[in-house]
Design a protein around this motif. Structure first.
Motif, mmCIF file in Angstrom:
data_model
loop_
_atom_site.group_PDB
_atom_site.id
_atom_site.type_symbol
_atom_site.label_atom_id
_atom_site.label_comp_id
_atom_site.label_asym_id
_atom_site.label_seq_id
_atom_site.Cartn_x
_atom_site.Cartn_y
_atom_site.Cartn_z
ATOM 1 N N ARG A 212 26.488 39.844 37.717
ATOM 2 C CA ARG A 212 26.174 40.356 36.380
ATOM 3 C C ARG A 212 26.990 41.615 36.082
ATOM 4 N NH1 ARG A 212 22.597 44.105 34.309
ATOM 5 N NH2 ARG A 212 21.482 43.516 32.392
ATOM 6 N N GLN A 213 27.094 42.518 37.044
ATOM 7 C CA GLN A 213 27.860 43.745 36.842
ATOM 8 C C GLN A 213 29.352 43.448 36.680
ATOM 9 O OE1 GLN A 213 25.003 45.728 36.025
ATOM 10 N NE2 GLN A 213 26.760 47.055 36.400
ATOM 11 N N VAL A 214 29.855 42.476 37.427
ATOM 12 C CA VAL A 214 31.263 42.094 37.306
ATOM 13 C C VAL A 214 31.544 41.573 35.897
ATOM 14 C CG1 VAL A 214 33.044 40.488 38.092
ATOM 15 C CG2 VAL A 214 31.561 41.615 39.769
ATOM 16 N N VAL A 215 30.659 40.731 35.386
ATOM 17 C CA VAL A 215 30.836 40.164 34.046
ATOM 18 C C VAL A 215 30.784 41.261 32.987
ATOM 19 C CG1 VAL A 215 29.753 38.696 32.296
ATOM 20 C CG2 VAL A 215 30.018 37.855 34.639
ATOM 21 N N ILE A 216 29.839 42.182 33.110
ATOM 22 C CA ILE A 216 29.730 43.278 32.140
ATOM 23 C C ILE A 216 31.010 44.110 32.134
ATOM 24 C CG2 ILE A 216 28.535 45.457 31.638
ATOM 25 C CD1 ILE A 216 25.961 44.105 32.707
ATOM 26 N N GLN A 217 31.512 44.428 33.335
ATOM 27 C CA GLN A 217 32.723 45.235 33.424
ATOM 28 C C GLN A 217 33.938 44.487 32.876
ATOM 29 O OE1 GLN A 217 33.607 46.764 37.338
ATOM 30 N NE2 GLN A 217 35.348 47.970 36.626
ATOM 31 N N LEU A 218 34.038 43.195 33.208
ATOM 32 C CA LEU A 218 35.170 42.407 32.729
ATOM 33 C C LEU A 218 35.143 42.288 31.202
ATOM 34 C CD1 LEU A 218 37.653 40.711 33.369
ATOM 35 C CD2 LEU A 218 36.151 38.740 33.704
ATOM 36 N N ALA A 219 33.961 42.058 30.637
ATOM 37 C CA ALA A 219 33.844 41.946 29.180
ATOM 38 C C ALA A 219 34.235 43.256 28.497
ATOM 39 C CB ALA A 219 32.415 41.561 28.801
ATOM 40 N N ILE A 232 40.827 43.606 36.922
ATOM 41 C CA ILE A 232 39.412 43.385 37.252
ATOM 42 C C ILE A 232 39.205 41.936 37.693
ATOM 43 C CG2 ILE A 232 37.059 43.351 36.336
ATOM 44 C CD1 ILE A 232 38.202 46.129 36.747
ATOM 45 N N LEU A 233 39.908 41.035 37.028
ATOM 46 C CA LEU A 233 39.818 39.620 37.390
ATOM 47 C C LEU A 233 40.236 39.410 38.843
ATOM 48 C CD1 LEU A 233 39.253 36.790 36.081
ATOM 49 C CD2 LEU A 233 41.730 36.611 35.776
ATOM 50 N N GLN A 234 41.348 40.018 39.232
ATOM 51 C CA GLN A 234 41.874 39.846 40.588
ATOM 52 C C GLN A 234 41.018 40.558 41.627
ATOM 53 O OE1 GLN A 234 44.280 37.833 41.465
ATOM 54 N NE2 GLN A 234 44.829 37.251 39.369
ATOM 55 N N GLU A 235 40.618 41.785 41.333
ATOM 56 C CA GLU A 235 39.947 42.612 42.339
ATOM 57 C C GLU A 235 38.452 42.336 42.464
ATOM 58 O OE1 GLU A 235 40.778 46.684 41.507
ATOM 59 O OE2 GLU A 235 42.850 46.587 42.255
ATOM 60 N N LYS A 236 37.809 41.944 41.363
ATOM 61 C CA LYS A 236 36.354 41.822 41.411
ATOM 62 C C LYS A 236 35.855 40.406 41.127
ATOM 63 C CE LYS A 236 35.448 46.677 40.525
ATOM 64 N NZ LYS A 236 34.634 47.672 39.799
#
Length: 327
Positions: A212-219, A232-236
């Motif tokens: 959930r946190q990854v999606v929030i940060q990516l968005a 962010i896509l590559q690292e997280k």
């Protein structure tokens, strides 16, 4: 779970089960079918307690030794089988048969619950079929499935099918919160169900929190700093959403983010990310309804490509590009 509570959510199921308990005419096997696994579990717990309860009046009484131990899962005459990895294997059913060959430790009655029964291997299903055809003593089986058509027709024909009505997202969220789930997590889990299915419950919760946190940060990066989004896509993203099953769930999380942004435009409150209202509001000011519809369509197409075995990394890079172009 009580009969009254079950009746308020699943009136037909509650009526049939309670009548069978009162009249002592329970079949040897039930199949609970429907989308909501929590509903299945709570109804199964209620039925197991009623079946094992020694009260001569109300069943389950809720106060006897059998009721209490059945409720917390420690009753020796209650066995639950869950998938071992991605399937229920033949040796799990054989162990169940061996266990049930002995007399009940507390009473003549024994009950077993099989979750995700549609995930039984062919050999496991055939072993269970023999068990269903020749039950020993007072035995009750409860099989749960969200895919009834994946069960052997011969198993279905030897069981009583109870179909659970689907609940709304809000109803599922309330049930999860009532079961002790934190509101923020309940909001998301009510919408994605038990994904990813290959993780045990305790691992799934932590996985969803991180995802959930990854999606929030990516968005947020896609909106505010699109040149950083690929990093962010590559690292997280790729380090957390590793296989296709997990990526599919991640895409669901992404889809619900953009649906929430759209809901903010419509001033709706039934959000999958209720604690992110301010971020969602900001993004809703930067994206039109047409853009958001395009974003959601792009996510749905990414899920389709994923199921067609297209390279996951290419899928995600293409998805980000489409969303950025739409912004």
């Amino acid at each position: 779970m009580t009969w009254d509570r079950l009746r308020s959510r699943q009136p037909v199921v509650a009526k049939l089960l309670q009548q069978a308990v009162v009249r002592e005419r329970l079949p040897h096997a039930y199949v609970f079918e429907g989308e909501d696994r929590l509903e299945h579990r709570e109804a199964a717990s209620l039925l197991c307690r009623a079946f094992l309860c020694r009260s001569t009046e109300t069943k389950p009484c809720g106060v006897c030794h059998d009721c209490k131990r059945a409720e917390n899962g420690s009753h020796p005459d209650l066995t639950t089988i869950q998938p071992d990895g991605l399937s229920i294997k033949k040796n799990q059913v054989e162990l169940l048969q061996k266990e049930f060959a002995y007399k009940g430790m507390e009473s003549p009655r024994k009950v077993y619950v099989i979750e995700d029964a549609d995930l039984m291997t062919a050999s496991a299903a055939n072993s269970l079929l023999t068990f269903l055809e020749e039950p020993e003593g007072e035995t009750l089986a409860i099989l749960m499935t969200r895919n009834l058509h994946f069960l052997l027709p011969t198993i279905v024909s030897r069981s009583q099918i109870l179909s659970f009505s689907p609940l709304s997202d809000v109803e599922r969220q309330k049930n999860l919160e009532a079961a002790g789930e934190k509101p923020v997590l309940a909001a998301l889990r009510a919408r994605i169900g038990d994904k990813p299915v290959d993780l045990p419950e305790e691992e799934r919760t932590a996985w969803i929190v991180h995802g959930r946190q990854v999606v929030i940060q990516l968005a947020e990066e896609v909106l505010q700093r699109p040149q950083q989004a690929r990093l962010i896509l590559q690292e997280k993203w790729h380090s957390h959403f590793k296989d296709r099953n997990h990526i599919d769930t991640g895409l669901d999380l992404f889809l619900f983010w953009y649906r929430d942004v759209l809901y903010m435009k419509w001033e709706r409150e039934d959000l999958a990310y209720p604690d992110q209202a301010e971020r969602l509001r900001v993004e809703s000011l930067h994206r039109s309804e047409t853009m958001l519809a395009s974003n959601m369509k792009a996510v749905m197409e990414a899920k389709k490509y994923l199921s067609a075995n297209v390279n996951p990394q290419l899928i995600m890079e293409r998805l980000l590009l489409r969303i950025q172009e739409g912004s």
